[in-house]
Design a protein around this motif. Sequence first.
Motif, PDB file in Angstrom:
ATOM      1  N   VAL A   6       0.844  -1.208   0.000  1.00  0.00           N
ATOM      2  CA  VAL A   6       0.000   0.000   0.000  1.00  0.00           C
ATOM      3  C   VAL A   6       0.875   1.252   0.000  1.00  0.00           C
ATOM      4  O   VAL A   6       0.613   2.212  -0.727  1.00  0.00           O
ATOM      5  CB  VAL A   6      -0.949  -0.006   1.213  1.00  0.00           C
ATOM      6  N   ALA A   7       1.940   1.253   0.800  1.00  0.00           N
ATOM      7  CA  ALA A   7       2.844   2.403   0.857  1.00  0.00           C
ATOM      8  C   ALA A   7       3.523   2.634  -0.483  1.00  0.00           C
ATOM      9  O   ALA A   7       3.735   3.768  -0.910  1.00  0.00           O
ATOM     10  CB  ALA A   7       3.884   2.192   1.949  1.00  0.00           C
ATOM     11  N   GLN A   8       3.855   1.550  -1.164  1.00  0.00           N
ATOM     12  CA  GLN A   8       4.568   1.645  -2.447  1.00  0.00           C
ATOM     13  C   GLN A   8       3.632   2.063  -3.579  1.00  0.00           C
ATOM     14  O   GLN A   8       3.982   2.913  -4.401  1.00  0.00           O
ATOM     15  CB  GLN A   8       5.208   0.304  -2.764  1.00  0.00           C
ATOM     16  N   SER A   9       2.442   1.470  -3.618  1.00  0.00           N
ATOM     17  CA  SER A   9       1.519   1.712  -4.728  1.00  0.00           C
ATOM     18  C   SER A   9       0.649   2.935  -4.510  1.00  0.00           C
ATOM     19  O   SER A   9       0.142   3.530  -5.472  1.00  0.00           O
ATOM     20  CB  SER A   9       0.624   0.483  -4.936  1.00  0.00           C
ATOM     21  N   GLY A  10       0.443   3.305  -3.242  1.00  0.00           N
ATOM     22  CA  GLY A  10      -0.469   4.412  -2.944  1.00  0.00           C
ATOM     23  C   GLY A  10      -1.924   4.028  -3.105  1.00  0.00           C
ATOM     24  O   GLY A  10      -2.810   4.885  -3.125  1.00  0.00           O
ATOM     25  N   GLU A  11      -2.195   2.721  -3.208  1.00  0.00           N
ATOM     26  CA  GLU A  11      -3.561   2.214  -3.391  1.00  0.00           C
ATOM     27  C   GLU A  11      -4.032   1.496  -2.134  1.00  0.00           C
ATOM     28  O   GLU A  11      -3.232   0.828  -1.461  1.00  0.00           O
ATOM     29  CB  GLU A  11      -3.621   1.250  -4.575  1.00  0.00           C
ATOM     30  N   PRO A  12      -5.346   1.587  -1.813  1.00  0.00           N
ATOM     31  CA  PRO A  12      -5.873   0.867  -0.648  1.00  0.00           C
ATOM     32  C   PRO A  12      -6.058  -0.607  -0.958  1.00  0.00           C
ATOM     33  O   PRO A  12      -6.036  -1.015  -2.126  1.00  0.00           O
ATOM     34  CB  PRO A  12      -7.220   1.549  -0.401  1.00  0.00           C
ATOM     35  N   VAL A  13      -6.265  -1.400   0.089  1.00  0.00           N
ATOM     36  CA  VAL A  13      -6.460  -2.832  -0.119  1.00  0.00           C
ATOM     37  C   VAL A  13      -7.375  -3.389   0.970  1.00  0.00           C
ATOM     38  O   VAL A  13      -7.345  -2.939   2.119  1.00  0.00           O
ATOM     39  CB  VAL A  13      -5.100  -3.573  -0.118  1.00  0.00           C
ATOM     40  N   ILE A  14      -8.241  -4.336   0.556  1.00  0.00           N
ATOM     41  CA  ILE A  14      -9.070  -5.115   1.492  1.00  0.00           C
ATOM     42  C   ILE A  14      -8.747  -6.581   1.255  1.00  0.00           C
ATOM     43  O   ILE A  14      -8.861  -7.065   0.119  1.00  0.00           O
ATOM     44  CB  ILE A  14     -10.579  -4.891   1.267  1.00  0.00           C
ATOM     45  N   VAL A  15      -8.354  -7.276   2.289  1.00  0.00           N
ATOM     46  CA  VAL A  15      -8.087  -8.709   2.186  1.00  0.00           C
ATOM     47  C   VAL A  15      -8.743  -9.383   3.390  1.00  0.00           C
ATOM     48  O   VAL A  15      -8.325  -9.176   4.522  1.00  0.00           O
ATOM     49  CB  VAL A  15      -6.571  -9.008   2.174  1.00  0.00           C
ATOM     50  N   ASN A  16      -9.791 -10.189   3.118  1.00  0.00           N
ATOM     51  CA  ASN A  16     -10.501 -10.853   4.204  1.00  0.00           C
ATOM     52  C   ASN A  16      -9.995 -12.264   4.475  1.00  0.00           C
ATOM     53  O   ASN A  16     -10.501 -12.950   5.353  1.00  0.00           O
ATOM     54  CB  ASN A  16     -12.006 -10.863   3.916  1.00  0.00           C
ATOM     55  N   ASP A  17      -9.005 -12.690   3.706  1.00  0.00           N
ATOM     56  CA  ASP A  17      -8.315 -13.960   3.972  1.00  0.00           C
ATOM     57  C   ASP A  17      -6.842 -13.736   3.655  1.00  0.00           C
ATOM     58  O   ASP A  17      -6.373 -14.023   2.557  1.00  0.00           O
ATOM     59  CB  ASP A  17      -8.912 -15.074   3.114  1.00  0.00           C
ATOM     60  N   VAL A  18      -6.113 -13.212   4.614  1.00  0.00           N
ATOM     61  CA  VAL A  18      -4.736 -12.780   4.351  1.00  0.00           C
ATOM     62  C   VAL A  18      -3.826 -13.945   3.968  1.00  0.00           C
ATOM     63  O   VAL A  18      -2.867 -13.769   3.214  1.00  0.00           O
ATOM     64  CB  VAL A  18      -4.139 -12.023   5.562  1.00  0.00           C
ATOM     65  N   GLN A  19      -4.121 -15.129   4.472  1.00  0.00           N
ATOM     66  CA  GLN A  19      -3.246 -16.275   4.196  1.00  0.00           C
ATOM     67  C   GLN A  19      -3.262 -16.660   2.720  1.00  0.00           C
ATOM     68  O   GLN A  19      -2.316 -17.269   2.223  1.00  0.00           O
ATOM     69  CB  GLN A  19      -3.665 -17.475   5.055  1.00  0.00           C
ATOM     70  N   SER A  20      -4.319 -16.280   2.034  1.00  0.00           N
ATOM     71  CA  SER A  20      -4.425 -16.638   0.612  1.00  0.00           C
ATOM     72  C   SER A  20      -3.882 -15.545  -0.302  1.00  0.00           C
ATOM     73  O   SER A  20      -3.862 -15.713  -1.517  1.00  0.00           O
ATOM     74  CB  SER A  20      -5.885 -16.918   0.242  1.00  0.00           C
ATOM     75  N   ASP A  21      -3.459 -14.417   0.263  1.00  0.00           N
ATOM     76  CA  ASP A  21      -2.967 -13.315  -0.549  1.00  0.00           C
ATOM     77  C   ASP A  21      -1.435 -13.395  -0.639  1.00  0.00           C
ATOM     78  O   ASP A  21      -0.750 -13.390   0.387  1.00  0.00           O
ATOM     79  CB  ASP A  21      -3.382 -11.969   0.056  1.00  0.00           C
TER      80      ASP A  21
END
Length: 549
Positions: A233-248
């Motif tokens: 997020v810091a690098q891209s400047g874009e927000p993110v939602i991840v409801n299953d972090v282990q799969s990301d």
Amino acid sequence: MNGEFLEVLKARNLKECLNNFLSSVLKATGADGGSILVVTEEKVKARQGKVPPEVASIIEGWESKVEEKLKGGALVIHGKEPIPIAEVALPSGSGRLYNLPVFSEDKVIGALSLVGGPGYKLAPEARKALLSLLRGLNAVLPLYFKLEAAFKRKEFLEFFFQIGQYLTSTVDLNKLLLDITEIASLVLDAMAACLLLIKEGTDEMVLEVVYGGGSEALHMVKGRIGEGLVGWVAQSGEPVIVNDVQSDPRFNPKVDARTGILARSIICVPLQVKGKTIGVLEAINKRSDDGFDEDDLKILRTIAAHAAVAIENAKLQLSLKEERDRLLRIQEDMRREFARNLHDSTLQYLSAISMGLEHLSRLLEVKPEAVKAEIDALSKMTRQAIREARLLLFELRPLILESQGLIPALRTYVEQLNSTGNFLAHLEVEGLDKPLRREVERNIFSIIQEAVNNVEKHAKAKNVWIKLGVEGDYLTVSVADDGVGFDVKEVLSKYKEKMSLGLLNMQERARAIGAQLSIRSTTKGLGRGTIVSLRIPVSAAFASGEEKE
């Protein structure tokens, strides 16, 4: 009928609208009681009249089934299709129960139930009136949905306006960061929230504060831009939602190991000021099983927008406080410097003159022939004290610099220096046929002054050369001496430790005019001595037509 429908329109919210509608329906149909359910983002119910407990349980069963079906997907009634009316005879001839769908723009959104006592039957005219009111409600409901959305938006904006006011009123940076994470955690119903700031001029991110579980383990954990979801997020400047972090694939398990929090779901947004990312705000583990959604993202982005401005404001306040404290220290250093110079020069001469006068009075009595020589010595000492005092005053406030400019001021300064006899000062000026900007003149003079003061105190020099000229695209200034020289690295490190006035003053004045300051020194050989050099872009040094005026 128009009057009854107008009553429906008078409602200020959906609940009141349904109550008014139900009242009009009971009046138009003669039913004893009724119940209406509307399911949109929220469930809204209204009930009026006589509804026996056993009938209420039947209605609630119907409404529950409608609610379940609506959760499974939208039910559609096409505009040309008749509205179905279900009719049920109540046990023991105690009356009848009617049920109709409530719809909006051809989509079923709820159910209407009517109860009639013994002998009641929905007459054709009453049926016609009921369907007319229901179609009227169908037309009105979208307006109320928009109205409620507008009210919610207004409340949303008022809420975040208050948050923004609160955050920007806080100038304590540590408290502000904790408040931001607490607000994010509470509003999003997250188990924890944390805030990371990017260290200026590096790719390092520092986890400044955490609200919620694992705070002690999380505090001051460091990471890098591009590392893990937060780094992405810091690098891209874009927000993110991840409801299953282990799969990301962007999720870094090492982050869990460092923080002590087992992340399941994460929502993360950049903190940005004027398009520049200064940090990241993150909420961890939504308490509900549904996880974070787009509404949560809108809320967190709004909080982050207020937070970023508030953080910059708090940093500025902190910087101003530090600058104020630094200026106070410099002011105190200058007072001590002035007192020391006054004591070491002028006051020494005045003390010697005072003692000489006392000696002179005694000499008149015992050895009158020696008085003239003593008077000559005292006169010489007085003239030297005057020169020292004038030099001191000139260094404090060179009025000639303001009235005639840099070169005349330097000539006067060199004359003053040479009158003291500590060393021989030389001035060389080449190629300065145009006037300099006033700000540039003031800062150059102060830098030269500071460099000469250092020569006087430490160099044990016989000569000082002050040179000004133009080399290509740069105005060059140098102060050179033939003194003992010094170890530049060692002295610079001590300056940083002690926050000494001299070097800081030269560095800051050089930065103020966009100049490059350098110091070279040699302690051995024929070239022994020190050179302080200044390079200023010509475009920034010389005055424009307006500045000349």
